[in-house]
Design an enzyme around this catalytic site. Sequence first.
Site, mmCIF file in Angstrom:
data_model
loop_
_atom_site.group_PDB
_atom_site.id
_atom_site.type_symbol
_atom_site.label_atom_id
_atom_site.label_comp_id
_atom_site.label_asym_id
_atom_site.label_seq_id
_atom_site.Cartn_x
_atom_site.Cartn_y
_atom_site.Cartn_z
ATOM 1 N N SER A 143 0.776 10.638 -2.735
ATOM 2 C CA SER A 143 2.123 10.495 -2.158
ATOM 3 C C SER A 143 3.148 10.975 -3.184
ATOM 4 O O SER A 143 2.835 11.109 -4.376
ATOM 5 C CB SER A 143 2.367 9.015 -1.852
ATOM 6 O OG SER A 143 3.738 8.745 -1.642
ATOM 7 N N TYR A 156 2.759 -0.114 -2.372
ATOM 8 C CA TYR A 156 2.431 1.279 -2.025
ATOM 9 C C TYR A 156 2.594 2.177 -3.257
ATOM 10 O O TYR A 156 1.724 3.010 -3.556
ATOM 11 C CB TYR A 156 3.348 1.737 -0.885
ATOM 12 C CG TYR A 156 2.995 3.078 -0.282
ATOM 13 C CD1 TYR A 156 2.006 3.184 0.698
ATOM 14 C CD2 TYR A 156 3.662 4.235 -0.666
ATOM 15 C CE1 TYR A 156 1.693 4.403 1.271
ATOM 16 C CE2 TYR A 156 3.358 5.464 -0.104
ATOM 17 C CZ TYR A 156 2.377 5.544 0.872
ATOM 18 O OH TYR A 156 2.063 6.763 1.429
#
Length: 251
Positions: A143, A156
């Site tokens: 990410s 996350y």
Amino acid sequence: MIRFDLAGRSAIVTGANTGIGRAIAVGLAQAGADIVGVGRSTMTETEADVVSTGRRFVSVTADLSKSGIGAKVIAEALAAGAAPDILVNNAGIIRRADAIEFTEEDWDAVLDTNLKSVFFLCQAFAKAAIAAGRPAKIINIASLLSFQGGIRVPSYTAAKSGLAGLTKLMANEWAAKGINVNAIAPGYVETNNTAALRADAERNADILKRIPAGRWAQPDDIVGAAVFLAAPASDYIHGTILPVDGGWLAR
Ligand code: NAD
């Protein structure tokens, strides 16, 4: 040699029923690979798309938040006829809350699914690939938060930053054993994962303003990088985190 041909190869793709995972499963099939889709439920749409390319599709049902699941998934995929050629660790979740009140439940849920199960899937897959003596490719879906801090997504960010480190560690240990371990860091992609961001008009405008390409990515935008990292074209690439982000990180 055809550098992007995946004919005769098998690819295991987690979270293949929606979004980026579905697009990658279909893209790898178009490049010639048979697909094992791993997910919590059946994947009829992905299956239909893969089968329409002429490739084989098998599904393995698994909840990747559970302990001990990695080895079971790989064993089931191999029992279903897959070879340990390509593993795409795509399944992932996100929980959003201010760091000041973030719960342990939201921490554990994300770390278990996005980091712990990925490591043990990689471990079981690598054991099988080494035992089979076949060259293999692992592609982790990282990410922008493998590089940046983000906001309101502490577990996350921890998982995706950890995944970047782990990708490099596994590359270091397994490159000489014929396994390429790399990651793709998608930018902002229109999927379920980002529905909350797109629903917030102000946040959406801020994000769009900062993307040099001037648009959100579609899941299909991620497929070329996945085919590349799965194919002979990337045989000398190890431990890289490849951004596919419309230029976001270049700003
Ligand atoms: P998505 O929600 O459509 O896909 C996530 C997939 O993971 C789904 O198929 C879901 O069923 C599966 N999954 C989640 N928890 C699971 C579990 N416990 N067991 C088995 N499967 C499980 O969203 P997406 O955007 O396509 O996300 C795919 C990956 O891309 C994720 O790792 C996500 O973090 C990453 N990513 C997405 C973006 C984005 O902008 N959408 C950006 C960077 C990275």
